[in-house]
Design a protein around this motif. Structure first.
Motif, PDB file in Angstrom:
ATOM      1  N   GLU A  19      11.251 -13.522   9.258  1.00 45.32           N
ATOM      2  CA  GLU A  19      10.506 -14.228   8.324  1.00 45.32           C
ATOM      3  C   GLU A  19      10.293 -15.906   8.893  1.00 45.32           C
ATOM      4  N   ARG A  20      10.926 -16.711   9.682  1.00 48.61           N
ATOM      5  CA  ARG A  20      10.574 -17.849  10.084  1.00 48.61           C
ATOM      6  C   ARG A  20      10.155 -18.264  11.344  1.00 48.61           C
ATOM      7  N   ILE A  21       9.355 -16.345  11.867  1.00 50.67           N
ATOM      8  CA  ILE A  21       8.876 -16.874  13.143  1.00 50.67           C
ATOM      9  C   ILE A  21       7.356 -17.448  12.938  1.00 50.67           C
ATOM     10  N   PHE A  22       7.174 -17.416  11.703  1.00 52.02           N
ATOM     11  CA  PHE A  22       5.953 -17.885  10.786  1.00 52.02           C
ATOM     12  C   PHE A  22       5.654 -18.764  10.059  1.00 52.02           C
ATOM     13  N   ARG A  23       7.269 -19.189   9.862  1.00 51.06           N
ATOM     14  CA  ARG A  23       8.218 -20.075   9.214  1.00 51.06           C
ATOM     15  C   ARG A  23       9.267 -20.935   9.924  1.00 51.06           C
ATOM     16  N   ASN A  77       9.927  -7.415   3.369  1.00 49.36           N
ATOM     17  CA  ASN A  77       8.996  -7.353   3.846  1.00 49.36           C
ATOM     18  C   ASN A  77       9.258  -5.526   4.912  1.00 49.36           C
ATOM     19  N   PHE A  78       9.861  -4.794   4.613  1.00 51.66           N
ATOM     20  CA  PHE A  78      10.147  -3.903   5.611  1.00 51.66           C
ATOM     21  C   PHE A  78       9.113  -3.401   6.948  1.00 51.66           C
ATOM     22  N   GLU A  79       7.379  -3.804   6.433  1.00 50.86           N
ATOM     23  CA  GLU A  79       6.673  -3.868   7.179  1.00 50.86           C
ATOM     24  C   GLU A  79       6.457  -4.851   8.420  1.00 50.86           C
ATOM     25  N   LEU A  80       6.386  -6.195   8.325  1.00 51.53           N
ATOM     26  CA  LEU A  80       6.742  -7.154   8.807  1.00 51.53           C
ATOM     27  C   LEU A  80       8.591  -6.625  10.156  1.00 51.53           C
ATOM     28  N   TYR A  81       8.875  -6.178   9.793  1.00 51.38           N
ATOM     29  CA  TYR A  81      10.355  -5.690  10.103  1.00 51.38           C
ATOM     30  C   TYR A  81      10.316  -5.098  10.753  1.00 51.38           C
ATOM     31  N   GLY A  82       9.709  -4.224  10.030  1.00 53.56           N
ATOM     32  CA  GLY A  82       9.644  -2.707  11.219  1.00 53.56           C
ATOM     33  C   GLY A  82       8.933  -3.181  12.936  1.00 53.56           C
ATOM     34  N   ASN A  83       7.665  -4.052  11.784  1.00 53.30           N
ATOM     35  CA  ASN A  83       6.610  -4.528  13.483  1.00 53.30           C
ATOM     36  C   ASN A  83       7.308  -5.053  14.296  1.00 53.30           C
ATOM     37  N   ILE A  84       8.120  -6.847  13.630  1.00 55.50           N
ATOM     38  CA  ILE A  84       8.961  -7.049  15.065  1.00 55.50           C
ATOM     39  C   ILE A  84       9.826  -6.353  15.877  1.00 55.50           C
ATOM     40  N   SER A 409       6.645 -10.786  -5.348  1.00 52.58           N
ATOM     41  CA  SER A 409       6.671 -12.236  -5.741  1.00 52.58           C
ATOM     42  C   SER A 409       6.639 -13.249  -4.752  1.00 52.58           C
ATOM     43  N   ILE A 410       8.287 -12.949  -4.551  1.00 53.27           N
ATOM     44  CA  ILE A 410       8.111 -13.769  -3.245  1.00 53.27           C
ATOM     45  C   ILE A 410       8.586 -12.776  -1.943  1.00 53.27           C
ATOM     46  N   ARG A 411       8.033 -12.118  -1.786  1.00 57.79           N
ATOM     47  CA  ARG A 411       7.407 -11.278  -0.119  1.00 57.79           C
ATOM     48  C   ARG A 411       6.933 -12.183   0.596  1.00 57.79           C
ATOM     49  N   SER A 412       7.423 -12.396   1.693  1.00 56.05           N
ATOM     50  CA  SER A 412       5.683 -13.244   2.416  1.00 56.05           C
ATOM     51  C   SER A 412       4.677 -11.657   2.915  1.00 56.05           C
ATOM     52  N   PRO A 413       3.968 -12.287   3.486  1.00 53.47           N
ATOM     53  CA  PRO A 413       2.892 -12.361   3.421  1.00 53.47           C
ATOM     54  C   PRO A 413       2.603 -11.042   4.560  1.00 53.47           C
ATOM     55  N   TYR A 415       2.064 -10.431   7.153  1.00 53.30           N
ATOM     56  CA  TYR A 415       1.509 -11.176   8.420  1.00 53.30           C
ATOM     57  C   TYR A 415       0.989 -10.340   9.489  1.00 53.30           C
ATOM     58  N   VAL A 416       1.349  -9.262   9.905  1.00 56.70           N
ATOM     59  CA  VAL A 416       1.092  -8.598  11.066  1.00 56.70           C
ATOM     60  C   VAL A 416       0.158  -7.016  10.998  1.00 56.70           C
ATOM     61  N   SER A 417       0.436  -6.793   8.957  1.00 53.05           N
ATOM     62  CA  SER A 417      -0.440  -5.594   8.662  1.00 53.05           C
ATOM     63  C   SER A 417      -1.745  -5.594   7.699  1.00 53.05           C
ATOM     64  N   ASN A 418      -1.547  -6.634   7.348  1.00 56.90           N
ATOM     65  CA  ASN A 418      -3.071  -6.270   6.170  1.00 56.90           C
ATOM     66  C   ASN A 418      -4.299  -7.769   6.596  1.00 56.90           C
ATOM     67  N   TRP A 419      -4.954  -7.481   6.975  1.00 57.97           N
ATOM     68  CA  TRP A 419      -5.851  -8.219   7.524  1.00 57.97           C
ATOM     69  C   TRP A 419      -6.550  -9.470   6.374  1.00 57.97           C
ATOM     70  N   SER A 420      -5.679  -9.524   5.096  1.00 57.81           N
ATOM     71  CA  SER A 420      -6.472 -10.052   4.293  1.00 57.81           C
ATOM     72  C   SER A 420      -5.045 -11.397   4.395  1.00 57.81           C
ATOM     73  N   GLU A 421      -3.438 -11.252   5.030  1.00 58.66           N
ATOM     74  CA  GLU A 421      -2.646 -11.686   4.229  1.00 58.66           C
ATOM     75  C   GLU A 421      -2.444 -12.513   5.955  1.00 58.66           C
ATOM     76  N   LEU A 422      -3.256 -12.695   7.364  1.00 59.72           N
ATOM     77  CA  LEU A 422      -3.015 -12.749   7.931  1.00 59.72           C
ATOM     78  C   LEU A 422      -2.396 -14.623   7.993  1.00 59.72           C
ATOM     79  N   PRO A 423      -1.360 -14.762   9.215  1.00 56.72           N
ATOM     80  CA  PRO A 423      -1.224 -16.788   9.110  1.00 56.72           C
ATOM     81  C   PRO A 423      -1.878 -16.865   8.891  1.00 56.72           C
TER      82      PRO A 423
END
Lengths: 428, 139
Positions: A19-23, A77-84, A409-413, A415-423
């Motif tokens: 989570e901290r990578i983008f925050r 945000n397992f999509e993020l964690y899996g990607n990282i 709703s408190i899931r982070s975007p 970031y790495v798996s959805n075009w509309s949620e890029l940082p």
């Protein structure tokens, strides 16, 4: 034969670190990550640990504390964690192909054949590289057995002056004993909550006590596992890197819980940590899975034994860790109930096709790179829902009516798996 | 189908769909392979703001950012602006002291046509290569 040398690379507070990578604003702030459905704490930053937030803390009980102490909460945000996780695995694979992905945030490396002379410097280099290239802090333990390597990472985390690396190799007897003496039973790999009380009853409280057991006594206490444990703690390896068997037809990973549990966060965490090595193995063999499943059962030696199995068929086969975890967590939520005590949980992947042999779908889906993922997943889910009825699989973010949704709703975007949620990066 | 796609495992730019009817021995050039040299350390960001339109960076463009590169003075980097609590784009030499660099911008992707995929093959969110203008920023 070469003396075995192992390194364990263990990501610090992995979900929080992702989570901290983008925050970066949260780098020194207390952060917790909650399981996606029942709001238990599944990861804590060091600052949150210092504030006394226990692992598994139910969010509803701690909401006031979170607020009072300014603790930032995230839904998993397992999509993020899996990607990282996959990125880190990729970097480690460049360091050496002799890798065992042990869980979503831990990998063993076999260093025996690497031309390394200064292992501490080597480990610092690997640490720096992962920090710089991915943005995740890791701890590294190096030793001649996997048990000691694992123990090393725990020591490295506790003593900041070690800079995240603990090396057992070349350690003198006093330092060695000292390290083991500072390791409580619960930090020993393979000593679960069942075994610890038994050892405590024998008057043992540290790893040093266990290491000093006679092999025979250890075997009486813990079976053959105990004999191996003593030997591993004394630096003689009994466990090699887990071999990847040839051309799998299915991959199954399961885990028996130290204590039966009805905590969904424990089950979800188990899925996350079992799916990562399973997906890694798929990628390693250049395979994609058409079907993924999750199963759980109660203790078969207790009355009322029950077993649950849920599988999902993907029209787009995948070997993507984040996607697999997300699907399996959704499947788990179909049957999991707070009234059941679960004894064991497993994940399995089957119905494989080789990467590259696949060229049937109109989308020409050949490799689950992230760009395809959102579209591919939606398509797959739509088709499954069409076939089996709506709601068979749902996309968490798309379902606003479910009771656990507010927590999402408190899931982070993504970031790495959805075009509309890029940082976002601003141009001034 | 080409084996190169394996190297792109893990990251993102996508560029149109291969035609299943095409000769299977014909490997398409893969834009992702061109833009993402190191998948493990490359992240995509969305650009906000039009102030750099003169050098060809527009609001809504995608920035390809590699964390593995050491920034040179004239490189464009994304860095964390603590004061504003957001990532900002700057030439490395103008990043204020203490500004934490996220990574080096190696390319931006500017799409002239977006969101009209339904007119085509039904795919969403991706533009065909001829609709994409790619600008490589030389280091």
């Amino acid at each position: 034969m070469l003396k075995p040398i192992f390194a364990l690379i263990d990501c610090n507070n992995f979900f929080v670190s992702c989570e901290r990578i983008f925050r970066p604003d949260l780098n020194t702030k207390p952060v917790v990550v909650l399981s996606s459905n029942d709001g238990c704490v599944v990861a804590r930053s060091n600052e949150s640990k210092a504030l006394g937030i226990p692992m598994g803390a139910p969010a509803f009980q701690f909401r006031d504390t979170f607020k009072r102490q300014n603790i930032t909460q995230f839904s998993a945000n397992f999509e993020l964690y899996g990607n990282i996780s996959k990125r880190i695995t990729q970097i480690l694979t460049e360091v050496t192909p002799r890798i065992e992905v042990y869980s979503v945030d831990e990998s063993f490396l076999d260093l025996s054949e690497l031309p390394v002379t200064d292992y501490k410097a080597w480990a610092q280099h690997v640490r720096q590289r992962i920090w710089r290239e991915v943005g995740v802090p890791v701890s590294i333990g190096i030793a001649s057995s996997k048990t000691l390597a694992k123990l090393g990472t725990e020591l490295a985390k506790k003593q900041p002056e070690l800079n995240g690396v603990f090396n057992f190799l070349g350690l003198g007897k006093p330092e060695w004993d000292d390290a083991l003496q500072h390791t409580p039973l619960k930090d020993i790999w393979g000593v679960g909550r069942q075994l610890a009380p038994k050892l405590r009853a024998e008057g043992l409280s540290t790893a040093l006590h266990v290491a000093q057991l006679s092999p025979r006594h250890a075997q009486q206490l813990m079976g053959i596992h105990g004999r191996q444990l003593v030997s591993e703690l004394n630096g003689t390896s009994c466990h090699a890197l887990e071999k990847q068997a040839v051309a799998a037809k299915s991959i199954l990973r399961s885990r028996t819980f130290g204590e039966d549990t009805n905590q969904t966060y424990v089950l979800e965490a188990a899925i996350a940590s079992l799916a990562a090595p399973a997906a890694y193995r798929l990628r390693n063999e250049h395979l994609l899975a058409h079907r993924v499943g999750v199963f759980a059962n109660t203790n078969r030696h207790k009355p009322g034994y029950r077993r649950w199995v849920r599988a999902a068929k993907l029209d787009m086969p995948t070997n993507d860790t984040g996607l697999i975890i997300t699907l399996l967590v959704d499947k788990l939520n179909e049957f999991v109930s707070a009234g059941q005590m679960y004894h064991r949980l497993g994940v399995y992947l089957y119905d494989f096709v080789p990467v590259g042999a696949l060229q049937t779908d109109l989308l020409g889906y050949v490799q689950p790179n992230l760009a395809d993922k959102a579209a591919a997943r939606m398509a797959a889910i739509d088709r499954i829902n069409q076939r089996l009825g709506n709601g068979t699989i749902y996309y968490a973010a798309a379902d606003l009516s479910k009771t656990w949704q507010p927590k999402h709703s408190i899931r982070s975007p993504r970031y790495v798996s959805n075009w509309s949620e890029l940082p976002v990066v601003h141009v001034k | 189908m080409n084996n190169d796609s394996r190297q792109t495992d893990g990251v993102s730019v996508h560029s149109g769909f291969p035609n299943p009817a095409a000769d299977k021995t014909l490997a398409n050039l893969d834009l992702h392979q061109l833009l993402v040299q190191r998948p493990a350390s490359t992240f995509l960001f969305r650009i906000a703001g039009n102030h750099w339109h003169e050098i060809g960076i527009f609001d809504g463009d995608i920035a390809v950012i590699d964390r593995a590169l050491s920034p040179h003075a004239n490189d464009i980097v994304a860095w964390w602006n603590e004061t504003h609590g957001e990532f900002e784009l700057s030439h490395f030499k103008t990043v204020p002291e203490g500004g934490e660099v996220f990574g080096v911008v190696t390319a931006t992707v500017h799409q002239f046509v977006r969101g009209r995929a339904q007119e085509g093959n039904g795919a969403t969110g991706s533009a065909s290569p001829h609709q994409t203008n790619t600008q490589n920023h030389k280091r």
